[in-house]
Design a protein around this motif. Structure first.
Motif, short mmCIF file in Angstrom:
data_model
loop_
_atom_site.label_atom_id
_atom_site.label_comp_id
_atom_site.label_asym_id
_atom_site.label_seq_id
_atom_site.Cartn_x
_atom_site.Cartn_y
_atom_site.Cartn_z
N THR A 214 1.14 -1.34 0.06
CA THR A 214 0.09 -0.19 -0.28
C THR A 214 1.22 1.20 -0.15
O THR A 214 0.53 1.84 -0.25
CB THR A 214 -0.97 -0.32 0.96
OG1 THR A 214 -0.21 0.04 2.49
CG2 THR A 214 -1.77 -1.28 1.78
N VAL A 217 1.75 1.10 -3.49
CA VAL A 217 0.74 1.81 -4.41
C VAL A 217 -0.77 1.91 -4.05
O VAL A 217 -1.26 1.46 -3.69
CB VAL A 217 0.42 0.20 -4.62
CG1 VAL A 217 -0.85 0.35 -6.18
CG2 VAL A 217 1.30 0.00 -6.13
N PRO A 218 -0.38 3.24 -2.71
CA PRO A 218 -1.75 3.67 -2.41
C PRO A 218 -2.65 3.63 -2.44
O PRO A 218 -3.41 3.69 -2.30
CB PRO A 218 -1.08 5.46 -1.75
CG PRO A 218 0.18 5.62 -3.05
CD PRO A 218 0.53 4.48 -3.90
N GLU A 219 -2.91 3.90 -4.84
CA GLU A 219 -4.46 3.60 -4.75
C GLU A 219 -5.84 2.22 -4.72
O GLU A 219 -6.48 2.60 -4.94
CB GLU A 219 -4.60 4.38 -5.49
CG GLU A 219 -3.65 3.90 -6.78
CD GLU A 219 -2.22 3.69 -7.47
OE1 GLU A 219 -1.24 3.77 -8.53
OE2 GLU A 219 -1.74 4.35 -6.31
N LEU A 220 -4.27 1.38 -4.07
CA LEU A 220 -4.94 0.29 -4.11
C LEU A 220 -5.76 0.29 -2.98
O LEU A 220 -6.17 0.19 -2.29
CB LEU A 220 -4.00 -1.25 -3.99
CG LEU A 220 -4.70 -2.59 -4.05
CD1 LEU A 220 -5.42 -2.80 -5.44
CD2 LEU A 220 -3.03 -2.76 -3.43
N ASP A 221 -6.60 0.30 -3.39
CA ASP A 221 -8.35 -0.95 -2.32
C ASP A 221 -7.79 -1.48 -0.89
O ASP A 221 -7.05 -2.51 -1.71
CB ASP A 221 -9.43 -1.14 -3.27
CG ASP A 221 -10.71 -0.93 -2.55
OD1 ASP A 221 -11.56 -0.43 -1.65
OD2 ASP A 221 -10.58 -2.44 -1.31
N ASP A 222 -8.64 -1.15 0.07
CA ASP A 222 -7.83 -1.81 1.28
C ASP A 222 -7.95 -2.70 1.37
O ASP A 222 -7.32 -3.91 1.54
CB ASP A 222 -7.77 -0.91 2.67
CG ASP A 222 -6.80 -1.59 3.61
OD1 ASP A 222 -5.63 -1.47 3.97
OD2 ASP A 222 -8.02 -1.78 4.57
N ARG A 254 -0.73 -2.75 -8.31
CA ARG A 254 -0.16 -1.86 -9.77
C ARG A 254 -1.37 -2.54 -11.55
O ARG A 254 -1.55 -1.60 -11.75
CB ARG A 254 0.99 -1.59 -10.29
CG ARG A 254 1.54 -0.93 -9.54
CD ARG A 254 2.92 -0.44 -10.15
NE ARG A 254 3.70 0.54 -9.22
CZ ARG A 254 5.28 0.30 -8.87
NH1 ARG A 254 5.44 -1.14 -9.17
NH2 ARG A 254 5.44 1.19 -7.58
N VAL A 257 -4.81 -2.17 -9.57
CA VAL A 257 -5.04 -0.57 -10.18
C VAL A 257 -5.66 -0.08 -11.56
O VAL A 257 -6.60 0.46 -11.97
CB VAL A 257 -3.75 0.35 -9.75
CG1 VAL A 257 -4.46 1.37 -9.97
CG2 VAL A 257 -4.27 0.17 -8.05
N GLU A 260 -8.71 -1.00 -12.77
CA GLU A 260 -9.67 -0.78 -11.59
C GLU A 260 -10.25 -2.36 -11.05
O GLU A 260 -12.02 -2.32 -10.94
CB GLU A 260 -10.93 -0.26 -12.05
CG GLU A 260 -10.06 0.94 -13.12
CD GLU A 260 -11.31 1.74 -14.51
OE1 GLU A 260 -12.55 1.31 -14.55
OE2 GLU A 260 -10.79 3.22 -14.31
N ARG A 262 -12.20 -4.00 -8.11
CA ARG A 262 -13.03 -3.68 -6.90
C ARG A 262 -12.84 -5.24 -5.80
O ARG A 262 -12.62 -4.41 -4.92
CB ARG A 262 -13.97 -3.15 -7.13
CG ARG A 262 -13.57 -0.86 -8.05
CD ARG A 262 -13.58 -0.79 -6.77
NE ARG A 262 -13.33 0.64 -7.80
CZ ARG A 262 -12.20 1.67 -8.79
NH1 ARG A 262 -11.12 0.66 -8.74
NH2 ARG A 262 -12.29 2.38 -9.42
#
Length: 294
Positions: A214, A217-222, A254, A257, A260, A262
């Motif tokens: 994370t 790749v901070p944009e990855l859903d937790d 990555r 992401v 997309e 989810r």
């Protein structure tokens, strides 16, 4: 010999490496601090893909030092590791000298002319020793070299100086921060190990790997990150040709992401497995063992 304060404390290592994108545990931070403070080479051993090479790169990034890398391989010799002479350029100089001065040109004069800095090809070890600026010397995958190269490394890393018969002794004015990595493909000599501080790196536990993923790749859903790490941990428990590295976990993140994704369900895992497993047999085993299909 010039000294550099690489890090002021283990906590300083942790903070600065984190700023450079590397999350170090207590043992790693402490050993890296000591390697800089004691000016001793750091030998890092562990499976491929756990961050051994990346630690050296992060030390360089976090301290503003130049990274000099010696990639080891079977057949590596002194000429490729330390230095060699530019023989073709020397030959051209000899031929030019004969043309200018005739056949009476003495060997001593020719010798003094061609064994100079102009004709010296410095390789990574000599390059790192000669640099006056802060330098991280990475000797990568040292277990792939022959025992003879270990002897050369031991000699160089003991005194941080090199004797070139034609030019004399070159001693480091500023000792580099030295990192040796090994995948433990073969046992290294006790003499080399004694010269170094030792750190064993293994795959991180699930929570730390999630933090690493994370952070990169901070944009990855937790929720997806947690499922990804759980799956990677399960994959590493299988008998695979190549277990997933931390870098491949990040690549997988990555990929998800970019697509997309989810929810990392079985269909999504199957569709993107190529980001983390690079052998067809490993993918087949993962599909079979983890029951990703059917």
């Amino acid at each position: 010999m010039g000294r550099m304060t690489w890090f002021s404390s283990p906590d300083d290592v942790t903070g600065r490496l984190a700023g450079a994108g590397y999350l170090a545990d207590v043992a790693t931070a402490t050993t890296a601090f000591l390697a800089g403070r004691l000016e001793k080479p750091l030998l890092i051993e562990g499976p491929a893909g756990v961050g051994k090479t990346e630690l050296a790169k992060a030390v360089a990034r976090s301290t503003g030092a130049e990274l000099v890398r010696l990639q080891c391989y079977e057949g590596l010799d002194e000429a490729r590791a330390l230095y060699e002479w530019n023989y073709s350029k020397q030959l051209l100089r000899i031929q030019a000298a004969r043309g200018e001065n005739g056949p009476t040109q003495g060997w001593d004069a020719t010798h003094d002319d061609i064994f100079t800095e102009e004709f010296l090809l410095t390789r990574p070890l000599l390059t790192a020793i000669r640099r006056e600026q802060p330098t991280v010397l990475l000797i990568d995958e040292v277990d792939k070299t022959d025992v003879e190269v270990e002897g050369l490394l031991l000699e160089v890393l003991s005194d941080f100086q090199v004797t070139i018969p034609e030019l004399g002794t070159v001693a480091a004015t500023r000792r580099p921060f030295v990192v040796l990595t090994s995948n433990a493909a073969r046992e290294l000599s006790e003499a080399l190990k004694r010269r170094c501080l030792y750190l064993h790196l293994d795959y991180p536990d699930a929570e730390r790997e999630r933090e690493i993923v994370t952070a990169q790749v901070p944009e990855l859903d937790d929720a997806v990150a947690r499922r990804l790490v759980e799956t990677v941990v399960r994959l590493r428990e299988l008998e695979l040709k190549k277990a997933p590295s931390i870098a491949e976990s990040i690549d997988w993140a990555r990929t998800l992401v970019a697509l997309e994704v989810r929810e990392l369900d079985q269909a999504a895992i199957t569709a993107t497995l190529g980001a983390v497993l690079k052998h067809a047999t490993d993918q087949d085993r993962a599909v079979r063992e983890l029951k990703l299909r059917g």
